[in-house]
Design a protein around this motif. Structure first.
Motif, mmCIF file in Angstrom:
data_model
loop_
_atom_site.group_PDB
_atom_site.id
_atom_site.type_symbol
_atom_site.label_atom_id
_atom_site.label_comp_id
_atom_site.label_asym_id
_atom_site.label_seq_id
_atom_site.Cartn_x
_atom_site.Cartn_y
_atom_site.Cartn_z
ATOM 1 N N ASP A 82 8.428 -11.551 2.262
ATOM 2 C CA ASP A 82 8.828 -10.612 3.307
ATOM 3 C C ASP A 82 8.812 -11.359 4.632
ATOM 4 O O ASP A 82 7.755 -11.774 5.102
ATOM 5 C CB ASP A 82 7.848 -9.432 3.330
ATOM 6 N N GLY A 124 9.440 -10.231 7.546
ATOM 7 C CA GLY A 124 9.075 -9.414 8.696
ATOM 8 C C GLY A 124 7.636 -9.655 9.113
ATOM 9 O O GLY A 124 6.814 -10.084 8.319
ATOM 10 N N ARG A 149 3.828 -9.068 9.739
ATOM 11 C CA ARG A 149 2.894 -8.244 8.982
ATOM 12 C C ARG A 149 1.551 -8.206 9.681
ATOM 13 O O ARG A 149 1.224 -9.062 10.494
ATOM 14 C CB ARG A 149 2.709 -8.833 7.578
ATOM 15 N N HIS A 208 3.299 1.516 1.888
ATOM 16 C CA HIS A 208 2.869 0.365 2.695
ATOM 17 C C HIS A 208 3.226 -0.911 1.950
ATOM 18 O O HIS A 208 3.751 -1.861 2.537
ATOM 19 C CB HIS A 208 1.370 0.467 2.948
ATOM 20 N N THR A 209 2.946 -0.945 0.667
ATOM 21 C CA THR A 209 3.463 -1.941 -0.263
ATOM 22 C C THR A 209 3.851 -1.219 -1.545
ATOM 23 O O THR A 209 3.351 -0.133 -1.835
ATOM 24 C CB THR A 209 2.427 -3.037 -0.606
ATOM 25 N N ILE A 264 1.746 0.096 8.737
ATOM 26 C CA ILE A 264 3.031 -0.574 8.855
ATOM 27 C C ILE A 264 3.784 -0.385 7.545
ATOM 28 O O ILE A 264 3.216 -0.566 6.465
ATOM 29 C CB ILE A 264 2.846 -2.071 9.143
ATOM 30 N N SER A 300 6.986 -2.050 6.067
ATOM 31 C CA SER A 300 7.873 -3.162 6.387
ATOM 32 C C SER A 300 8.790 -3.478 5.215
ATOM 33 O O SER A 300 8.353 -4.051 4.222
ATOM 34 C CB SER A 300 7.042 -4.399 6.763
ATOM 35 N N ALA A 305 6.226 -5.374 14.654
ATOM 36 C CA ALA A 305 5.862 -4.525 13.516
ATOM 37 C C ALA A 305 6.507 -3.153 13.640
ATOM 38 O O ALA A 305 6.940 -2.560 12.635
ATOM 39 C CB ALA A 305 4.349 -4.396 13.421
ATOM 40 N N GLU A 325 9.366 -2.571 14.920
ATOM 41 C CA GLU A 325 10.757 -2.741 14.489
ATOM 42 C C GLU A 325 10.885 -2.618 12.977
ATOM 43 O O GLU A 325 11.869 -2.062 12.474
ATOM 44 C CB GLU A 325 11.292 -4.094 14.964
ATOM 45 N N ARG A 326 9.883 -3.119 12.246
ATOM 46 C CA ARG A 326 9.940 -3.008 10.787
ATOM 47 C C ARG A 326 9.822 -1.546 10.344
ATOM 48 O O ARG A 326 10.506 -1.101 9.415
ATOM 49 C CB ARG A 326 8.820 -3.837 10.148
ATOM 50 N N SER A 327 8.951 -0.787 11.000
ATOM 51 C CA SER A 327 8.808 0.617 10.638
ATOM 52 C C SER A 327 10.055 1.416 11.002
ATOM 53 O O SER A 327 10.458 2.328 10.270
ATOM 54 C CB SER A 327 7.573 1.224 11.321
ATOM 55 N N ALA A 353 12.452 0.794 8.363
ATOM 56 C CA ALA A 353 12.104 1.582 7.169
ATOM 57 C C ALA A 353 12.573 3.028 7.321
ATOM 58 O O ALA A 353 13.090 3.635 6.372
ATOM 59 C CB ALA A 353 10.598 1.529 6.928
#
Length: 284
Positions: free
Chosen positions: A104, A106, A108, A144-145, A172, A174, A256, A258-260, A263
């Motif tokens: 990943d 992105g 973390r 989350h994962t 997060i 991501s 971070a 931006e990753r959410s 999503a």
């Protein structure tokens, strides 16, 4: 309880103690919390990062008792690497979430996934590990994962929520492994339970978990509404959205965020509410 000292075991209830790792950051709060469950024999949940001092603190807290299992909620590098030296020192099996070495790119909270995690047993929904007077039952909570598990302790009504629900901040999510659709479904799943308390991977115990989970779902719906309004106003790029949505938030957290936001956009795309438009996003 937020004034806890790294490396010092703190008894939260007769069956549960926690030991804080010394890895504080804007993403991990005061650090990763490892939990020791049991009295006569024990399990260790999320032994933490690769840190010899933390492993030594866990061994001191275990104090020679048999370790039935080293249990992992997920394989980010602030949670799982210490499982290996702890297993070597105690002879305990590593169990819990599936292995996941996902590249990943992105940002973390925890650098990346742990590529060397190798469980002796993967726990599916409802499967458990047991000791004298305690049971840890796996609850699949992806989002989350993709491999995230929570663990219920039915003897006391506690839930070890890992990074799915934390005591200080929202998780997060991501992409491509983090998935907002799954994350929201996992929150709804927890809302249907009656756990007494959550013990999270970061932050204080959550004494009113139902209220917190409802609030987290409300927060995500609020973010979703912000994104839809911004897209409707012609704000097409994720950095531009984050600049509008996260005013007053530490800029170190913006990557971070931006990753959410990504999503959320992928979830909204899946529901037919937005679409990708060249290098940006538009209303569907």
């Amino acid at each position: 309880m937020s004034d806890q000292t790294p490396g010092v075991a703190e008894q939260l209830e007769p069956l549960v103690a926690r030991v804080l790792a010394n890895n504080p950051s804007p993403f991990t709060h005061t650090g990763t919390q490892s939990y020791i469950v049991g009295t006569v024999d024990v399990a260790v949940i999320d032994p933490g990062p690769e840190d010899g001092a933390h492993v030594a603190a866990l061994l001191k807290a275990i104090d020679g008792r048999p370790v039935r299992a080293i249990v992992l909620t997920h394989t980010h590098r602030d949670h799982s690497p210490a499982s290996r030296p702890l297993a070597a020192a105690t002879g305990a099996p590593i169990v819990g979430c599936a292995a996941l070495a996902f590249d990943d790119l992105g940002p973390r909270a925890d650098a990346s996934f742990d590529p060397d995690y190798r469980p002796q047993r993967v726990l599916a929904e409802g499967e458990s590990v047991e000791g004298e007077g305690w049971t840890l039952a796996a609850l699949a909570t992806p989002g989350h994962t993709s491999n995230h598990l929570a663990f219920a302790l039915p003897e006391t009504g506690a839930l070890f929520s890992g990074d799915h629900v934390m005591g200080w901040s929202t998780s997060i999510v991501s992409p491509p492994d983090g998935n907002m659709t799954d994350y929201l479904a996992s929150l709804e799943k927890l809302l249907g339970r009656e756990d007494r308390v959550y013990y999270p991977g970061h932050g204080d115990p959550v004494s009113n978990p139902q209220r917190l989970v409802r609030g987290m779902l409300g927060h995500r719906k609020q973010r979703e509404g912000q994104i839809l309004r911004l897209v409707g106003e012609g704000v097409a790029t994720i950095p531009a959205m984050v600049e509008r949505m996260y005013v007053g938030v530490d800029r170190r957290l913006w990557p971070a965020a931006e990753r959410s936001v990504l999503a959320h956009l992928l979830d909204l795309e899946g529901r037919g509410l937005v679409r990708q438009d060249g290098g940006g996003w538009a209303a569907a």
